[in-house]
Design a protein around this motif. Structure first.
Motif, PDB file in Angstrom:
ATOM      1  N   UNK A   1       8.902  38.369 -15.094  1.00  0.00           N
ATOM      2  CA  UNK A   1       8.603  37.143 -14.352  1.00  0.00           C
ATOM      3  C   UNK A   1       7.461  37.353 -13.368  1.00  0.00           C
ATOM      4  N   UNK A   2       7.447  38.519 -12.731  1.00  0.00           N
ATOM      5  CA  UNK A   2       6.475  38.769 -11.663  1.00  0.00           C
ATOM      6  C   UNK A   2       5.080  39.101 -12.178  1.00  0.00           C
ATOM      7  N   UNK A   3       4.995  39.771 -13.328  1.00  0.00           N
ATOM      8  CA  UNK A   3       3.700  40.297 -13.772  1.00  0.00           C
ATOM      9  C   UNK A   3       3.395  39.855 -15.195  1.00  0.00           C
ATOM     10  N   UNK A   4       2.113  39.762 -15.538  1.00  0.00           N
ATOM     11  CA  UNK A   4       1.724  39.346 -16.895  1.00  0.00           C
ATOM     12  C   UNK A   4       1.977  40.463 -17.900  1.00  0.00           C
ATOM     13  N   UNK A   5       1.809  40.136 -19.167  1.00  0.00           N
ATOM     14  CA  UNK A   5       1.971  41.143 -20.209  1.00  0.00           C
ATOM     15  C   UNK A   5       0.904  42.221 -20.055  1.00  0.00           C
TER      16      UNK A   5
ATOM     17  N   UNK B   1       2.504  50.933  -8.529  1.00  0.00           N
ATOM     18  CA  UNK B   1       2.712  50.139  -7.314  1.00  0.00           C
ATOM     19  C   UNK B   1       3.487  48.861  -7.633  1.00  0.00           C
ATOM     20  N   UNK B   2       3.171  48.228  -8.741  1.00  0.00           N
ATOM     21  CA  UNK B   2       3.883  47.011  -9.129  1.00  0.00           C
ATOM     22  C   UNK B   2       5.366  47.308  -9.373  1.00  0.00           C
ATOM     23  N   UNK B   3       5.622  48.413 -10.044  1.00  0.00           N
ATOM     24  CA  UNK B   3       7.013  48.773 -10.335  1.00  0.00           C
ATOM     25  C   UNK B   3       7.772  49.056  -9.051  1.00  0.00           C
TER      26      UNK B   3
END
Length: 334
Positions: free
Chosen positions: A189-193, A199-201
């Motif tokens: 939901x938070x990030x694109x494919x 950092x995102x994780x």
């Protein structure tokens, strides 16, 4: 017919048996497998569904009645039978065997439960289900397999992470596949494919590890000191009662001491495992631990456990949780 969980989807593409039993320790895997069978049944014309839950007081005649009820519109019925305890009992065993002897052509029986011990796996009712249908035992991925499992789930939503990112997620959701599933969906939901960076994780994944006594035992027997330390810290923070922690650790130490003493007397290992009541999946970690823990070390660990017991009862001073760590390390480290 016995079927591994990873082969269920391919099987459902080919055919649909009249009876399915799906069980395992992880509710998420059981739910997903049952959902796949229900979806396949709907595609093949099983438009109606009757849910039965075999709890205390359940009337097993209801299974017979559900199979005999004909739809006013000529449809076919999926009988969704849930056995929360994993043990149908004498009446349930008889009812299931009777059903399997003459399965209804207008019904599909789906039995789900979240656990079954080795006795139930050898019971006549489960043998009858396997003879006429499919038995699916769902085994959750171990700690070493969890990163690959997470990678597969990310791939379903067209995302991927490097090895470090997968390990980070695995450590935070250790022992909790439902939490892992939720965190993976959150990343979708938070990030694109595409590729997820570390950092995102880290920003998205919560520390939702479920620290439990079984995980503590596994880490100690496996010699995984990092996991042992992490699990003890988690149990302490979650307020686990020290007597329960001591019981869990001492049970394994006592088994190691008993089996080691027998090995020194040249008794066969298989007989010693049986005598120590070490069954099923517990045998493999005990066997590995015996390669590094001899009788002398096991007896010293038992003496250490006795000291911890006195500390818990207020008869000796010291930090109980530090002593738990020392006890675990004495078994874990070569």
């Amino acid at each position: 017919m016995q079927l591994k969980g990873e082969h269920l989807a391919a099987h459902l593409e080919r055919e649909l048996k009249p009876v399915y039993l799906v069980y395992g320790e992880e509710p998420l895997l059981v739910i997903e497998a049952a959902d796949a069978i229900r979806a396949s049944a709907r595609r093949r014309g099983f438009d109606e569904r009757e849910v039965l839950t075999a709890i205390t007081g359940f009337n097993w005649n209801d299974l017979h009645h559900a199979a005999g009820n004909m739809s006013l519109f000529g449809g076919r019925t999926l009988i969704d039978l849930r056995i929360p305890s994993g043990k149908p009992g004498r009446d349930g065993s008889a009812a299931l065997q009777a059903y399997c002897a003459r399965p209804s052509p207008d019904s599909l029986l789906l039995v789900t439960m979240t656990a079954a011990d080795w006795r139930e796996e050898k019971a006549a009712w489960m043998t009858a289900l396997a003879a006429v249908g499919v038995v699916v035992k769902l085994i959750p991925p171990g700690l070493g397999e969890l990163p690959a499992w997470i990678a597969g789930r990310l791939a379903r939503q067209q995302q991927r992470a490097d090895a470090a990112g997968l390990r980070f997620i695995a450590e935070r959701v250790e022992g909790n596949l439902l939490a892992a599933h939720q965190e993976i969906l959150k990343l979708g939901v938070l990030y694109p494919s595409g590729a997820l960076n570390p950092e995102e994780i880290r920003d998205a994944v919560l520390n939702v590890a479920r620290y439990d006594l079984d995980g503590l035992r596994d880490a100690m027997l496996a010699g995984d000191v990092a996991r042992l330390t992490r699990t003890l810290d988690g149990l302490q923070q979650e307020g686990e009662a020290p007597p329960l922690v001591l019981w869990a650790m001492t049970e394994e130490v006592r088994a190691l001491a008993q089996i080691s003493a027998g090995l020194e007397r040249r008794q066969p290992l298989d007989a010693l495992l049986k005598e120590a009541r070490v069954w099923g999946a517990r045998q493999a970690p005990i066997r590995r631990a015996l390669q590094r823990v001899n009788g002398r070390r096991a007896q010293a660990a038992l003496a250490q456990a006795a000291r911890i017991d006195r500390m818990i009862k207020g008869l000796a001073g010291g930090d109980v949780w530090n002593e738990f760590l020392r006890l675990g390390v004495n078994i874990a480290v070569v």
